[in-house]
Design a protein around this motif. Structure first.
Motif, PDB file in Angstrom:
ATOM      1  N   ALA A   1       2.062  -5.305  14.233  1.00 51.07           N
ATOM      2  CA  ALA A   1       2.379  -4.916  15.658  1.00 51.07           C
ATOM      3  C   ALA A   1       2.056  -4.535  16.827  1.00 51.07           C
ATOM      4  O   ALA A   1       1.468  -4.305  17.897  1.00 51.07           O
TER       5      ALA A   1
ATOM      6  N   THR B   1       8.453  -2.979  13.448  1.00 54.31           N
ATOM      7  CA  THR B   1       7.951  -3.436  14.162  1.00 54.31           C
ATOM      8  C   THR B   1       8.335  -3.548  15.431  1.00 54.31           C
ATOM      9  O   THR B   1       7.343  -3.322  15.289  1.00 54.31           O
TER      10      THR B   1
ATOM     11  N   LYS C   1       6.069  -2.297  18.597  1.00 57.97           N
ATOM     12  CA  LYS C   1       5.407  -2.512  19.707  1.00 57.97           C
ATOM     13  C   LYS C   1       5.617  -1.982  20.461  1.00 57.97           C
ATOM     14  O   LYS C   1       4.864  -2.167  21.447  1.00 57.97           O
TER      15      LYS C   1
END
Lengths: 121, 121, 121, 121
Positions: free
Chosen positions: A119, B96, B100
């Motif tokens: 990520a 993830t 992000k």
DNA sequence: GTGGTCTAGACCACA
DNA sequence: GTGGTCTAGACCACA
């Protein structure tokens, strides 16, 4: 501007709108002083209930990301980006908690770290 | 056993109960074959409505984590822990996505990775 | 739409409702995107308690056959039919077991096969 | 004799006992005139609640498969096997209905017929 | 208006 | 006693 709103998503529409605005601020598509579309304009453009759009704007206002200018509309505030940064930092414990949950269930540190590295790269 | 239930939380009570049971299974406080407290027992102990507890047990049952033995109570299933592990792995994309989000708002990779490393150590 | 609900059947009402919806999806009476009757609408139409209908909808939701659109109602999901197909395939062993039972009691293979051929023709 | 009773099964224990007796009659392990174990004997042998065993015997009695002989115990009736055969035949529509369900969901006639052929071979 | 959650309390099957 | 189902009716978030 709000073409990606998904009426069938589990995420409330008002929240999707607010998230989309935040995203545009984070990525400099919207910068301080920019005017947001009017509630009425968005309603006729998207078909979304005006109450729903108003609720999204209310939330953004109470976060200090946008502000009304009497009779002229809603505008992105000067500190919008800093506020978003601070908000993100305050969510780090959320990340820790989720990672802890997965680790407790037996997911390996490597898998967890890799998912995160993907990520941030 | 369920002393941490918060009636005023935004998380539904039935879900809090279910999460607590999962946690106890993950940490081996509850192992296969163990009996869960009865619906009525929990009701009188916590003051929570039997239907609410029933709903929590229903969810855990449909996940395959517990099973009823007619007239005797609810019991932890043999594969409970494996099921929880599989569920956890399927939540890696969630991790993830969250990472992000934070990265997009300007939180540095180091801060993010450290928050996760703290969790898995 | 739900005229065949039998309050006195041994099959729970919530399950009868769920089965009826599945049947309508299988036979294309309900297709992806279609709206189901509202909980309150069904209540006043059938006299069945809203909680009972809610429970049926909950089951269909957790199976992925329908999904709520907040404030607007419940809608048939895109993959509903595929999910029902997968579920049906997983029930083939049930069919084998039943056939075995009948055969063990002396029912002839011809009678059993004919009963099934009638169904699939 | 009843060693395969599974207390954790979804099938009620009384029904498992009844099914086991039927199975023994179908396979001539129990023939007309044979005596069944006493309720008390079974209870001390298996630990199963006497009410549960009594309920199984009640069901078998009402089906005409076993009958009490005052003060002596329960015995397999003369027509037990014929009754089981008739019962099995009366369940053929159940088989047809199940096959129809699977076919309606898209399972192919070949798959369905094969599942049944496996059973009757 | 629409679904989601919850309390209060009843009745049933099973053990 | 134990879970499973159901009715009656309230309150909340969302659109």
């Amino acid at each position: 501007m709000f073409s990606m709103i998904d009426t069938h998503s589990r995420m409330p529409i008002f929240q999707q709108i607010a998230e989309r605005v935040k995203e545009m601020i984070r990525s400099d598509i919207l910068v301080p002083g920019d005017k947001l579309p009017s509630v009425r304009g968005l309603t006729s453009e998207t078909g979304i209930n005006p109450n729903t759009i108003q609720k999204a704007y209310d939330e953004l206002t109470s976060m200090g990301l946008i502000e009304p200018s009497a009779g002229k509309g809603m505008f992105v505030t000067k500190n919008a980006k800093e506020i978003l940064y601070a908000e993100a930092k305050s969510r780090l414990p959320e990340l820790t908690a989720l990672a802890k949950d997965l680790a407790a269930a037996g997911v390996s540190p490597e898998e967890i770290l890799n998912a995160v590295k993907d990520a941030v790269k």
